[in-house]
Enzyme design. Structure first.
Site, short mmCIF file in Angstrom:
data_model
loop_
_atom_site.label_atom_id
_atom_site.label_comp_id
_atom_site.label_asym_id
_atom_site.label_seq_id
_atom_site.Cartn_x
_atom_site.Cartn_y
_atom_site.Cartn_z
N ARG A 1 -35.07 25.43 82.51
CA ARG A 1 -34.29 24.54 81.95
C ARG A 1 -34.56 24.17 80.43
O ARG A 1 -35.70 24.06 79.88
CB ARG A 1 -33.83 23.09 82.67
CG ARG A 1 -33.30 23.42 83.88
CD ARG A 1 -31.67 23.86 83.86
NE ARG A 1 -31.06 23.93 84.97
CZ ARG A 1 -30.72 25.20 85.76
NH1 ARG A 1 -31.40 26.22 85.41
NH2 ARG A 1 -30.10 24.95 86.80
N HIS B 1 -29.48 32.55 79.13
CA HIS B 1 -29.60 32.24 80.62
C HIS B 1 -29.17 33.20 81.65
O HIS B 1 -28.37 33.11 82.24
CB HIS B 1 -28.49 31.01 80.55
CG HIS B 1 -29.01 30.20 81.99
ND1 HIS B 1 -28.85 28.74 81.90
CD2 HIS B 1 -29.57 30.45 83.12
CE1 HIS B 1 -29.48 28.21 83.06
NE2 HIS B 1 -29.57 29.48 83.71
P1 NAP Z 1 -38.44 25.06 93.95
O1 NAP Z 1 -38.54 26.28 94.91
O2 NAP Z 1 -37.76 23.79 94.12
O3 NAP Z 1 -40.00 24.92 93.17
C1 NAP Z 1 -40.09 23.91 92.20
C2 NAP Z 1 -41.78 23.90 92.08
O4 NAP Z 1 -42.21 23.23 91.02
C3 NAP Z 1 -42.51 23.54 93.07
O5 NAP Z 1 -43.78 24.23 93.13
C4 NAP Z 1 -42.93 21.93 92.66
O6 NAP Z 1 -44.07 21.28 93.41
C5 NAP Z 1 -42.90 22.26 91.13
N1 NAP Z 1 -42.84 20.97 90.67
C6 NAP Z 1 -41.47 19.86 90.58
N2 NAP Z 1 -41.94 18.73 90.10
C7 NAP Z 1 -43.18 18.89 89.45
C8 NAP Z 1 -44.08 17.97 88.48
N3 NAP Z 1 -43.75 16.94 88.58
N4 NAP Z 1 -45.39 18.38 88.32
C9 NAP Z 1 -45.63 19.84 89.03
N5 NAP Z 1 -44.90 20.45 89.60
C10 NAP Z 1 -43.69 20.23 89.90
O7 NAP Z 1 -37.54 25.56 92.72
P2 NAP Z 1 -37.16 26.85 92.31
O8 NAP Z 1 -36.18 27.75 93.21
O9 NAP Z 1 -38.48 27.98 92.33
O10 NAP Z 1 -36.56 27.14 90.82
C11 NAP Z 1 -37.22 26.49 89.80
C12 NAP Z 1 -36.13 26.21 88.69
O11 NAP Z 1 -35.75 27.46 87.82
C13 NAP Z 1 -34.76 25.57 89.27
O12 NAP Z 1 -34.99 24.26 89.51
C14 NAP Z 1 -33.98 26.12 87.93
O13 NAP Z 1 -33.73 25.04 87.01
C15 NAP Z 1 -34.60 27.22 87.30
N6 NAP Z 1 -33.61 28.46 87.33
C16 NAP Z 1 -33.37 29.13 86.26
C17 NAP Z 1 -32.63 30.32 86.37
C18 NAP Z 1 -32.55 31.30 85.12
O14 NAP Z 1 -31.57 31.93 85.38
N7 NAP Z 1 -33.13 30.73 84.01
C19 NAP Z 1 -32.31 30.62 87.65
C20 NAP Z 1 -32.81 30.26 88.75
C21 NAP Z 1 -33.68 28.98 88.63
P3 NAP Z 1 -44.46 21.17 94.98
O15 NAP Z 1 -44.75 22.79 95.32
O16 NAP Z 1 -45.39 20.63 94.94
O17 NAP Z 1 -42.98 20.94 95.50
C1 GLV Z 2 -29.71 28.91 87.41
O1 GLV Z 2 -30.06 28.54 86.20
C2 GLV Z 2 -30.05 28.27 88.76
O2 GLV Z 2 -30.32 27.36 88.66
O3 GLV Z 2 -29.51 28.90 89.72
#
Ligand code: NAP
Ligand code: GLV
Length: 318
Positions: A233, A281
């Protein structure tokens, strides 16, 4: 894709579709095929109470008008926009759990790393001047990659980068174990993680703990000649601090896919900074058919009283 889950649902189940900037018709057609018998409609103010909702950045009015909603299904992975709203207290909030996004993210991040380390950006510019810009090979051990966030997306990205023989590290809130990835956890180990990182990949959710996390202090901890890839983000990055670190030379470049304001305003300095690559994005897009199949399956599971993956912990913020 096989959107048709097979079993039927109660004939009076109502599902409201309320997604900003998304064409409703193909989603409603796909959900209807996957959930035969359900009444699925695009939300309009004053519409009747629904049992479940499929949403992306809905207005507060939608949530206020749905006090008894059971499941709210976000059609993306990040729920930061939703958590700014007042949610009905009993509702379960569910995010997309991979749904084809992780492989796109791995591909995108590996491409950004390859482009930087192999200096393909420099070669492209030279080629436009008909110059044969042969570059010296660079040692991949000199480009250790640190992935912030080892969740659904970050863990696949770390594993993919590992295949190219870069040293790979990961940082998460709670301790994780990934074979071949040096894992760090929590605030105590954050600086050690940063100091060992040259290519920083941000795949954290946006929460009160992670907002502004890429700032003057954290950038200064990275190895000299660092490279920043933000695919999470925009508000993870303090824009002015990144520009200062690029201009000082401590950070060699950045690939930015997400921004505080999207679309990135025409006057924003990121557009024309010679060391920044901007993408709109697009690193991991929601895939409609995969998402419909996932959401339909989870609605059916919730209706049967079964647990589902991807439920957001409202206290934690992701
Ligand atoms: P997720 O499965 O919820 O994983 C989040 C990770 O971040 C987990 O390993 C978590 O730790 C860690 N985390 C959270 N808070 C933290 C902190 N304070 N300190 C250290 N580590 C922390 O999320 P995801 O599905 O991988 O997605 C991640 C993000 O990518 C989304 O929230 C979204 O904003 C972004 N995204 C972007 C796009 C794009 O097109 N650019 C697309 C999809 C998603 P734990 O393992 O300990 O819980
Ligand atoms: C895209 O940014 C998503 O959070 O899926």
């Amino acid at each position: 894709m096989s959107a048709s889950i097979g079993s039927t649902v109660s004939h009076n189940m109502r599902i409201a579709f309320c997604c900003t900037n998304t064409k409703a018709a193909p989603w409603i057609a796909g959900l209807s095929a996957a959930l035969p018998g359900a009444d699925i409609h695009e939300w309009q103010p004053g519409a009747p109470q629904a049992d479940h909702a499929v949403v992306w950045a809905p207005p507060q009015q939608f949530l206020d008008e749905q006090p008894q909603i059971k499941g709210i299904f976000n059609i993306g992975a990040g729920v930061d926009a939703l958590l700014k709203l007042r949610l009905p207290p009993q509702a379960v909030l569910v995010r997309i759990d991979d749904g084809g996004m992780a492989v796109q993210m791995a591909e995108f991040v590996c491409h950004a790393i390859t482009r930087h380390v192999r200096e393909l950006d420099v070669i492209e510019i030279a080629a436009r001047r008909s110059e044969w810009a042969f570059r010296k090979p660079r040692r991949r051990e000199e480009f250790p990659v640190g992935v912030m966030g080892l969740g659904v997306l970050g863990s696949l990205v770390a594993n993919a980068v590992k295949q190219f023989d870069y040293p790979v590290m990961g940082w998460s809130r709670t301790p994780r174990e990934l074979p071949g990835v040096q894992c760090f956890a929590g605030e105590d180990q954050f600086d050690n993680f940063l100091q060992a990182t040259r290519i920083l990949v941000c795949l954290l959710p946006l929460t009160s703990e992670t907002r502004d996390i890429i700032n003057a202090r954290t950038l200064s901890k990275l190895m000299p000649g660092a490279y920043v890839i933000n695919v999470a983000r925009g508000a993870h990055v303090v824009d002015e601090d990144l520009i200062a670190a690029l201009d000082s030379g401590h950070v060699a470049g950045a690939a930015l896919d997400v921004f505080r304001t999207e679309p990135l305003p025409a006057e924003h300095p990121f557009w024309h900074h010679p060391k920044i690559t901007v993408t709109p994005h697009t690193s991991a897009r929601t895939l409609r058919d995969e998402s419909i199949a996932q959401i339909a399956g989870k609605i059916q599971a919730l209706e049967r009283g079964e647990p589902v993956a991807g439920v957001v912990d409202l206290q934690r913020g992701y």
